[in-house]
Design a protein around this motif. Sequence first.
Motif, PDB file in Angstrom:
ATOM      1  N   MET A 148       0.820  -1.204   0.000  1.00 25.36           N
ATOM      2  CA  MET A 148       0.000   0.000   0.000  1.00 25.36           C
ATOM      3  C   MET A 148       0.862   1.266   0.000  1.00 25.36           C
ATOM      4  SD  MET A 148      -3.152  -0.945  -0.120  1.00 25.36           S
ATOM      5  CE  MET A 148      -2.493  -2.157  -1.238  1.00 25.36           C
ATOM      6  N   LEU A 149       1.939   1.251   0.786  1.00 25.53           N
ATOM      7  CA  LEU A 149       2.832   2.411   0.808  1.00 25.53           C
ATOM      8  C   LEU A 149       3.509   2.613  -0.539  1.00 25.53           C
ATOM      9  CD1 LEU A 149       4.491   1.930   4.319  1.00 25.53           C
ATOM     10  CD2 LEU A 149       2.806   3.661   3.672  1.00 25.53           C
ATOM     11  N   THR A 150       3.875   1.514  -1.177  1.00 31.43           N
ATOM     12  CA  THR A 150       4.500   1.609  -2.502  1.00 31.43           C
ATOM     13  C   THR A 150       3.540   2.207  -3.517  1.00 31.43           C
ATOM     14  OG1 THR A 150       5.820  -0.354  -1.982  1.00 31.43           O
ATOM     15  CG2 THR A 150       5.683   0.295  -4.287  1.00 31.43           C
ATOM     16  N   LEU A 151       2.313   1.729  -3.537  1.00 28.70           N
ATOM     17  CA  LEU A 151       1.301   2.252  -4.450  1.00 28.70           C
ATOM     18  C   LEU A 151       0.986   3.713  -4.148  1.00 28.70           C
ATOM     19  CD1 LEU A 151      -0.722   1.584  -6.739  1.00 28.70           C
ATOM     20  CD2 LEU A 151      -2.355   0.954  -4.948  1.00 28.70           C
ATOM     21  N   HIS A 152       0.897   4.016  -2.843  1.00 31.31           N
ATOM     22  CA  HIS A 152       0.559   5.390  -2.454  1.00 31.31           C
ATOM     23  C   HIS A 152       1.648   6.375  -2.871  1.00 31.31           C
ATOM     24  CE1 HIS A 152      -1.050   8.689  -0.083  1.00 31.31           C
ATOM     25  NE2 HIS A 152       0.122   8.827   0.524  1.00 31.31           N
ATOM     26  N   ALA A 153       2.912   5.950  -2.774  1.00 31.02           N
ATOM     27  CA  ALA A 153       4.010   6.844  -3.160  1.00 31.02           C
ATOM     28  C   ALA A 153       3.906   7.244  -4.627  1.00 31.02           C
ATOM     29  CB  ALA A 153       5.351   6.157  -2.880  1.00 31.02           C
ATOM     30  N   TYR A 172      10.506   6.055  -9.243  1.00 33.07           N
ATOM     31  CA  TYR A 172      11.515   6.320  -8.213  1.00 33.07           C
ATOM     32  C   TYR A 172      10.877   6.335  -6.823  1.00 33.07           C
ATOM     33  CZ  TYR A 172      14.877   8.788  -5.325  1.00 33.07           C
ATOM     34  OH  TYR A 172      15.714   9.138  -4.305  1.00 33.07           O
ATOM     35  N   GLN A 173       9.784   7.061  -6.677  1.00 35.65           N
ATOM     36  CA  GLN A 173       9.149   7.163  -5.363  1.00 35.65           C
ATOM     37  C   GLN A 173       8.592   5.809  -4.914  1.00 35.65           C
ATOM     38  OE1 GLN A 173       9.107   9.599  -3.174  1.00 35.65           O
ATOM     39  NE2 GLN A 173      10.300  10.931  -4.521  1.00 35.65           N
ATOM     40  N   SER A 174       8.041   5.046  -5.840  1.00 32.87           N
ATOM     41  CA  SER A 174       7.521   3.725  -5.477  1.00 32.87           C
ATOM     42  C   SER A 174       8.653   2.807  -5.014  1.00 32.87           C
ATOM     43  CB  SER A 174       6.802   3.101  -6.675  1.00 32.87           C
ATOM     44  OG  SER A 174       5.678   3.864  -7.046  1.00 32.87           O
ATOM     45  N   SER A 175       9.762   2.817  -5.758  1.00 32.56           N
ATOM     46  CA  SER A 175      10.900   1.976  -5.385  1.00 32.56           C
ATOM     47  C   SER A 175      11.497   2.415  -4.059  1.00 32.56           C
ATOM     48  CB  SER A 175      11.973   2.031  -6.476  1.00 32.56           C
ATOM     49  OG  SER A 175      11.449   1.633  -7.722  1.00 32.56           O
TER      50      SER A 175
END
Length: 507
Positions: free
Chosen positions: A338-343, A372-375
Motif C-alpha cells: 500500500m505504501l508503494t502504491l501510495h508513493a 523512483y518514489q515507489s521503489s
Amino acid sequence: MAKKTKLGGRSPFREAALGFALGAVGGCILGATEDPVDRILSVMTSAGPMKPLMDEVRTVGALGLGTLIGATALTTAMTSVVAGVFTAAMVASVFVATRSCCGVSYKDSASLWASAGIAGAFGTTLSGATLGVAIEWIVKNYGMVGLLWVLSIFTLIRPPLHFLVKFLLKQDEKACCILGGTTTDWAREREQIQIRELQQRQRVAVQIEQRILNAAASGGGLEHRLPWADERRQREELERKKRENEEAEMEQRTIQDWINTVVIKHVDFLAFSGIPMTVIAMVTSGFGVFGYGGHQSVFLVLLALVGIMGYLLVKSSDFKFWMLVGCMGMLATFVIAMLTLHAGQVVVTTAMKMRVAGHNMSKETVGARMNYQSSLEALNAAFFVAKMCGLGLGATVGGPLVRQAAGEGRVIVGAALVAGGLLAGVEVLAPVLGEGGKAGALMGVVGAAGVSVGAVAALAGRWSSWPGTLGTIAGMVLGALGVGKWHIVNIGLQLPVAYVFAMTNPF
C-alpha cells in the motif's frame, strides 16, 4: 530447567539499580544498530542501487514490487534468525552430549551458554550476509522476475525439508550416543556403582561373620568400631555418587528435550510462516507480469487474499506460533504494498496540481518520478519491517531464556557483547560483503541485539517490586535513545515490538 516467576532476595533499591544497569546494556546495543542500518539504507537508496528496482516497477507493477520486496526482506530476516537458532541448538546439543561440562550444572555452565550464544549470533549474521549477497546478485542479473522465481522455489522446498529435519531429530538420541557415548557413559557409571555396592555388601558380610566368630576375644573395643565407621562413610559416598549420577542424567535429558522442542518449533516456523506473504507476492507480481500491474483488480485480489488467509489462520483450531508470525508477515507485506502504491499516486496528484497551476510535466517525467518514489518507499518500508521482524524474533529467543532461568545477566550482557562484536566485524568486512551482504548481515546483528532486548523485557516482568521493573524499563529506554541518537520514532516503535515478542512463548 526449572522456571522462576519472580526474582527476590534484594531490596527494592538494589533491584532498581541492577535493573537499570542491565536495561541500559540491552538498550545501548539496540541503539548501536540504528546508525549502521540507516547508513546502509542510505547507500541502497542512492541512484545506482535504485535503478534496477525502478526498471522493474514497469514489469511487476507498484503493488507487485512492494509485496515482492517486502516478502523477500521478511524471509531474509526470518531465515537468518532461524539459522542462528539452529546453530546455537546444535552447539548446545553437542556440548551436552559430549558432557563437556561434567561436574557442574548444565544450566549454570557459562561455557555451555557462551558457546551456544556465540555460535547462534555468528550463524544469524553469516546467514543474513549470504542471503543479502544472493538477493543482490539475483536482482542485478535476473531482475524482480528472477527474484520471484527464487522466492517461490525457496518457499516450496521448505515444507519437505521440514519433514526431513523432523525425521533427523528423531534420530537425535542415537546421534548423541554415537557422538559422545553419553548413554553408554551413564550406563557404565551405574554399573560401576552397582558393582561397588555389591562388593561392599560382600565385604561387610565377611566382616560380620568374622566379628561373630571372634566376639568373645575382641572385647568390643574402639579399634573394632572404626572399620564400621569407614564402611558407613563408603556407603554414604556411594549413595551420594549414585544420586548425583541420576540427577545429572535427568538434567541432561531435560535440557536436551528443551533444545529439541526449540528446534522443532523453529522448523515449523521456517517451513510455513513465509507461505502467506509469498502467495501474495506471487499473485500481485503475476498480475504485473501479464500487464495488469496498475489495474484496480490487483488491489481487490490482494485485499481478498489477505482477508481469506488471515481468517483461515486465526480460525485454526490449533493456532501455533508460525501462524501468528505468518499473519503478521502477511499484513506487513500488505502495508508495504500500500505504501508503494501510495508513493506513486502522490507523484500523480502533485503533477495534476502543478498542471492546474500552469506547470506542465511530461508523461515520461511523471512516470520516472512515480517509479523512483515507489521503489524508494518499497525499499524503506521493507527495510524497516525486516528490522522489526529480526528484532522481534531475537526477543522471542531472549525472553524464554530468562524465563527458563538461564541467567538474566548472562543472557543480556552476553548477547549485547556478541552483537557489538559482530557489528564491529560487519563494519570491518563491509568492502568484502558489498551492499547486499552488509544489509543482510546487519539484519542478523539486529536479531542478535533482539536477544538482549528480549531478555531485558522478560527481566522487567520478573522483579518482585515495581522499582525493579521501572528501573529496568528506564535503563532500556534511555540506553536505546542515547546511543541511538534520539531516534524517538524508530526506537519508540521497536521497543513495544520487542516486548510483545519477548512475552510470547512459542515453545
